[in-house]
Scaffold this motif. Structure first.
Motif, PDB file in Angstrom:
ATOM      1  N   ALA A  22      15.047  66.041  60.005  1.00  0.00           N
ATOM      2  CA  ALA A  22      15.174  64.630  59.645  1.00  0.00           C
ATOM      3  C   ALA A  22      14.305  63.758  60.549  1.00  0.00           C
ATOM      4  O   ALA A  22      13.675  62.798  60.105  1.00  0.00           O
ATOM      5  CB  ALA A  22      16.634  64.206  59.733  1.00  0.00           C
ATOM      6  N   ARG A  23      14.270  64.125  61.823  1.00  0.00           N
ATOM      7  CA  ARG A  23      13.481  63.348  62.778  1.00  0.00           C
ATOM      8  C   ARG A  23      12.018  63.329  62.347  1.00  0.00           C
ATOM      9  O   ARG A  23      11.346  62.288  62.388  1.00  0.00           O
ATOM     10  CB  ARG A  23      13.619  63.970  64.173  1.00  0.00           C
ATOM     11  N   GLU A  24      11.571  64.473  61.892  1.00  0.00           N
ATOM     12  CA  GLU A  24      10.201  64.603  61.414  1.00  0.00           C
ATOM     13  C   GLU A  24       9.912  63.570  60.317  1.00  0.00           C
ATOM     14  O   GLU A  24       8.927  62.839  60.375  1.00  0.00           O
ATOM     15  CB  GLU A  24      10.060  66.006  60.807  1.00  0.00           C
ATOM     16  N   LEU A  25      10.816  63.503  59.346  1.00  0.00           N
ATOM     17  CA  LEU A  25      10.630  62.566  58.240  1.00  0.00           C
ATOM     18  C   LEU A  25      10.662  61.129  58.720  1.00  0.00           C
ATOM     19  O   LEU A  25       9.863  60.291  58.301  1.00  0.00           O
ATOM     20  CB  LEU A  25      11.733  62.743  57.186  1.00  0.00           C
ATOM     21  N   LEU A  26      11.609  60.844  59.621  1.00  0.00           N
ATOM     22  CA  LEU A  26      11.821  59.464  60.036  1.00  0.00           C
ATOM     23  C   LEU A  26      10.728  58.942  60.948  1.00  0.00           C
ATOM     24  O   LEU A  26      10.601  57.741  61.153  1.00  0.00           O
ATOM     25  CB  LEU A  26      13.192  59.333  60.712  1.00  0.00           C
ATOM     26  N   GLN A  27       9.988  59.880  61.521  1.00  0.00           N
ATOM     27  CA  GLN A  27       8.936  59.430  62.426  1.00  0.00           C
ATOM     28  C   GLN A  27       7.592  59.295  61.733  1.00  0.00           C
ATOM     29  O   GLN A  27       6.606  58.912  62.354  1.00  0.00           O
ATOM     30  CB  GLN A  27       8.830  60.384  63.617  1.00  0.00           C
ATOM     31  N   CYS A  28       7.542  59.601  60.457  1.00  0.00           N
ATOM     32  CA  CYS A  28       6.246  59.466  59.793  1.00  0.00           C
ATOM     33  C   CYS A  28       6.009  57.983  59.518  1.00  0.00           C
ATOM     34  O   CYS A  28       6.952  57.201  59.384  1.00  0.00           O
ATOM     35  CB  CYS A  28       6.144  60.367  58.563  1.00  0.00           C
ATOM     36  N   ALA A  51      20.902  64.674  59.844  1.00  0.00           N
ATOM     37  CA  ALA A  51      20.028  63.548  59.509  1.00  0.00           C
ATOM     38  C   ALA A  51      20.629  62.243  60.025  1.00  0.00           C
ATOM     39  O   ALA A  51      19.918  61.379  60.551  1.00  0.00           O
ATOM     40  CB  ALA A  51      19.831  63.476  57.996  1.00  0.00           C
ATOM     41  N   ILE A  52      21.945  62.127  59.888  1.00  0.00           N
ATOM     42  CA  ILE A  52      22.606  60.912  60.361  1.00  0.00           C
ATOM     43  C   ILE A  52      22.479  60.809  61.886  1.00  0.00           C
ATOM     44  O   ILE A  52      22.207  59.745  62.435  1.00  0.00           O
ATOM     45  CB  ILE A  52      24.084  60.909  59.923  1.00  0.00           C
ATOM     46  N   ARG A  53      22.627  61.945  62.528  1.00  0.00           N
ATOM     47  CA  ARG A  53      22.459  61.950  63.981  1.00  0.00           C
ATOM     48  C   ARG A  53      21.029  61.544  64.363  1.00  0.00           C
ATOM     49  O   ARG A  53      20.815  60.713  65.243  1.00  0.00           O
ATOM     50  CB  ARG A  53      22.783  63.339  64.538  1.00  0.00           C
ATOM     51  N   ALA A  54      20.057  62.101  63.666  1.00  0.00           N
ATOM     52  CA  ALA A  54      18.656  61.789  63.954  1.00  0.00           C
ATOM     53  C   ALA A  54      18.409  60.295  63.765  1.00  0.00           C
ATOM     54  O   ALA A  54      17.746  59.643  64.587  1.00  0.00           O
ATOM     55  CB  ALA A  54      17.737  62.596  63.047  1.00  0.00           C
ATOM     56  N   ALA A  55      18.977  59.753  62.694  1.00  0.00           N
ATOM     57  CA  ALA A  55      18.822  58.323  62.430  1.00  0.00           C
ATOM     58  C   ALA A  55      19.393  57.525  63.591  1.00  0.00           C
ATOM     59  O   ALA A  55      18.750  56.597  64.097  1.00  0.00           O
ATOM     60  CB  ALA A  55      19.535  57.952  61.131  1.00  0.00           C
ATOM     61  N   GLY A  56      20.588  57.917  64.028  1.00  0.00           N
ATOM     62  CA  GLY A  56      21.226  57.234  65.136  1.00  0.00           C
ATOM     63  C   GLY A  56      20.353  57.237  66.387  1.00  0.00           C
ATOM     64  O   GLY A  56      20.195  56.213  67.060  1.00  0.00           O
ATOM     65  N   GLU A  57      19.777  58.378  66.654  1.00  0.00           N
ATOM     66  CA  GLU A  57      18.927  58.501  67.842  1.00  0.00           C
ATOM     67  C   GLU A  57      17.713  57.584  67.774  1.00  0.00           C
ATOM     68  O   GLU A  57      17.217  57.102  68.780  1.00  0.00           O
ATOM     69  CB  GLU A  57      18.456  59.954  68.003  1.00  0.00           C
ATOM     70  N   LEU A  58      17.256  57.355  66.552  1.00  0.00           N
ATOM     71  CA  LEU A  58      16.082  56.498  66.385  1.00  0.00           C
ATOM     72  C   LEU A  58      16.470  55.036  66.162  1.00  0.00           C
ATOM     73  O   LEU A  58      15.641  54.200  65.828  1.00  0.00           O
ATOM     74  CB  LEU A  58      15.242  57.002  65.212  1.00  0.00           C
ATOM     75  N   GLY A  59      17.753  54.768  66.313  1.00  0.00           N
ATOM     76  CA  GLY A  59      18.212  53.394  66.178  1.00  0.00           C
ATOM     77  C   GLY A  59      18.335  52.896  64.752  1.00  0.00           C
ATOM     78  O   GLY A  59      18.368  51.691  64.494  1.00  0.00           O
ATOM     79  N   LEU A  60      18.393  53.810  63.820  1.00  0.00           N
ATOM     80  CA  LEU A  60      18.508  53.425  62.403  1.00  0.00           C
ATOM     81  C   LEU A  60      19.971  53.509  61.973  1.00  0.00           C
ATOM     82  O   LEU A  60      20.648  54.491  62.254  1.00  0.00           O
ATOM     83  CB  LEU A  60      17.710  54.405  61.541  1.00  0.00           C
ATOM     84  N   THR A  61      20.459  52.489  61.286  1.00  0.00           N
ATOM     85  CA  THR A  61      21.843  52.547  60.819  1.00  0.00           C
ATOM     86  C   THR A  61      21.910  53.202  59.444  1.00  0.00           C
ATOM     87  O   THR A  61      21.008  53.074  58.633  1.00  0.00           O
ATOM     88  CB  THR A  61      22.464  51.141  60.705  1.00  0.00           C
ATOM     89  N   VAL A  62      23.029  53.923  59.240  1.00  0.00           N
ATOM     90  CA  VAL A  62      23.297  54.551  57.945  1.00  0.00           C
ATOM     91  C   VAL A  62      24.572  53.924  57.404  1.00  0.00           C
ATOM     92  O   VAL A  62      25.578  53.878  58.125  1.00  0.00           O
ATOM     93  CB  VAL A  62      23.492  56.075  58.113  1.00  0.00           C
ATOM     94  N   PRO A  63      24.601  53.370  56.218  1.00  0.00           N
ATOM     95  CA  PRO A  63      23.542  53.425  55.207  1.00  0.00           C
ATOM     96  C   PRO A  63      22.615  52.217  55.220  1.00  0.00           C
ATOM     97  O   PRO A  63      21.733  52.134  54.383  1.00  0.00           O
ATOM     98  CB  PRO A  63      24.352  53.430  53.906  1.00  0.00           C
ATOM     99  N   GLY A  64      22.824  51.295  56.157  1.00  0.00           N
ATOM    100  CA  GLY A  64      22.029  50.068  56.166  1.00  0.00           C
ATOM    101  C   GLY A  64      20.533  50.291  56.055  1.00  0.00           C
ATOM    102  O   GLY A  64      19.879  49.770  55.153  1.00  0.00           O
ATOM    103  N   GLU A  65      20.013  51.078  56.989  1.00  0.00           N
ATOM    104  CA  GLU A  65      18.563  51.261  56.984  1.00  0.00           C
ATOM    105  C   GLU A  65      18.123  52.602  56.414  1.00  0.00           C
ATOM    106  O   GLU A  65      16.941  52.845  56.188  1.00  0.00           O
ATOM    107  CB  GLU A  65      18.031  51.104  58.417  1.00  0.00           C
TER     108      GLU A  65
END
Lengths: 334, 334
Positions: A229-235, A253-267
């Motif tokens: 997931a991190r791979e996708l989110l960093q593109c 994926a939710i964890r990866a989003a959290g690490e990158l500061g992205l909220t689920v499902p907001g962002e």
DNA sequence: ATGAAAGCGCTAACAG
DNA sequence: CTGTTAGCGCTTTCAT
């Protein structure tokens, strides 16, 4: 140990009569029947399975081959198989292969041994030569995963359609940049979900972008889900939604989003697959595809038993899935 | 089907000799040995288990009685048992009782049937009369849960000490208002953890308050965990930390906290028990007590096999647990 | 060192 | 309707 001869003596009849009562076949007079039953309960007699099986050359046992039981995904399927087996007076042996080929082979031996009359397999690669050979000689039913291009009996859901449905749902929420997290394993389910994703993207006129697709390791580990997931989110132009082919991956994926500061499902919207128990314990609760696990198990067992008893039953059955919408998906922002 | 007589004929020896080679007992000349082995491989001979077991009156099978496999807690234990059994050339039969007494009874029958030589039980109430009776007649080892006041062999961790350690840890973080979420079931583990909690509270000079203790349902369901925690959190002077006797319950507590607008670990510390796989998938990752699951399984199997082969081995073994500190616990505010 | 033979407990064909 | 009996495939005395 108390034997059939003891019962015969006690009841004042021959062993044949006792056997007939036991197996409810041949003709027995009510009187004899009565006497035998009395003797049986009096002596608390229990027929010896080894003697019986040696004689009959059948075990009335079903093998269940699962890759692991640490994944709660299997527990309902196994329950379904066991319940159905019991209905038909079959016992079951649950064999956990842990992905170990040697162990799998060893369990298969049980079939040729005669220790089991047939097997439900829950862990077949999409073209496993060995399984195809085995299925020629002994009754086999494949559940969830199966070999393509083979007529081995199997029951599963329509993974292709389910994946397409997920993409359609996400699109209806306004998402156009939809990522995909698959697995490098060789399961039909993985392949069909990927194909379903790609097909539906194209159908909707959305580009199938290489950089929107990533793959976790073969056993869907949480860590590899995070990585994928991190791979996708960093593109550069990151997806606004990700479809993961398993719930654990989705949690990654939710964890990866959290690490990158992205909220689920907001962002970011995330969809999983399987609807395992803890999909609802998460925060947010996971939107996912639910498989009819228990019926899947029941159906497999029934098909297997038919195959054993009738010597046929090589069908392919597909059961209905269901998209369960919870809190990990939302409309895209304005 | 190819029998021992076929092998004997092919090798030009008697069935007795073949049997001796097969079982590596009696004396066999190198020449005969050679001929037999050749015949065996040539005919691809596989001894028939039923004939053997009927004759020997032993199954070399171990029963594993688990309440459920939907709880990943059991998977490592089962793996430990199976691996150890295999080392001693025992097979295993995994029996899932699903809390059904009838089914449990049915599985126990397998023992008296002679279908298995002994059983590892993972689901015993703290004083189950039936089990005590059964253990008098057939080899039994209890794993994790066991009957108090009985000399049935068992292996587990020191639940009392573990619970006390959790309380001590929480106290070292500054917590004084420590809640407890237990279960209404009849497991020693539940009881010992509660007793450990109470004892350590007293030892630290902290009051054991009724309103700080709540109980989830017998099978530690997520929902009942939420309910129990909510109860504690809604009491006037709410606890600042909660010790839950299972991870799922702890996840319920975290959910309850979230619903009430409390942050974890900021405003509430939560500790679980078991360290199941998804304890690290949660957000926050759970502080919990880790049990040596795989060794627990291995040890049980070894004890059982000793009991079967030597006719003894009624020990009680306690293995080391470990408090794993992660993100669901923190110092109390200033 | 080897073989003949007697079962282990059960079922089913056969004879009554 | 019932009983006698011959195995199922294997291990294990007991002779040789």
């Amino acid at each position: 140990m108390i034997t059939i001869a003891d019962v015969a003596r006690e009841a004042g009849v021959s062993v044949a009569t006792v056997s007939r009562v036991l197996n409810k076949n041949g003709p027995v007079s009510p009187a004899a029947h009565e006497k035998v039953n009395l003797a049986i309960t009096k002596l608390n007699y229990q027929p010896n399975v080894w003697g019986r099986r040696l004689r009959r050359k059948e075990s009335r046992m079903l093998l269940i081959l699962v890759p692991t039981i640490s994944n709660p995904f299997y527990s309902s399927i196994v329950a379904g198989i066991e319940d159905e087996a019991r209905r038909y007076r079959f016992g079951t042996m649950l064999c956990i292969t842990n992905g170990d080929e040697g162990r799998e082979r060893e369990f298969i031996e049980l079939l040729f041994d005669g220790q089991a009359d047939g097997a439900v397999m829950l862990c077949v690669n999409k073209d496993d030569k060995d399984v195809k050979e085995i299925a020629d000689k002994v009754p086999i039913v494949q559940c969830c995963e199966f070999c393509k291009d083979s007529d081995i009996a199997h029951v599963s859901i329509d993974n292709f359609a389910a994946a397409a449905q997920v993409v359609r749902y996400l699109h209806s929420l306004g998402h156009e940049k939809i990522g995909f997290v698959g697995s490098v394993n060789q399961f039909v389910s993985s392949e069909d979900r990927r194909r379903g994703y790609e097909a539906e993207m194209e159908k909707l006129g959305l580009p199938v972008r290489k950089e929107y697709m990533a793959y976790a390791d073969r056993d869907y580990s949480f860590q590899s889900g995070i990585a994928a997931a991190r791979e996708l989110l960093q593109c550069p132009d990151r997806p606004t939604a990700i479809f993961c082919i398993s719930d654990v991956l989705a949690m990654g994926a939710i964890r990866a989003a959290g690490e990158l500061g992205l909220t689920v499902p907001g962002e970011l919207s995330v969809v999983g697959f399987d609807d395992v128990e803890y999909a609802t314990m998460m925060n947010p609760m996971l939107t996912t595809v639910s498989q009819p696990l228990y019926p899947l198990g029941k159906t497999s067992a029934r098909m297997l038993i038919e195959q054993i008893e009738a010597g046929e039953g090589k069908g392919k059955i597909f059961l209905e899935h269901k998209l369960v919408i919870r809190d990990s998906t939302a409309q895209t922002g304005p």
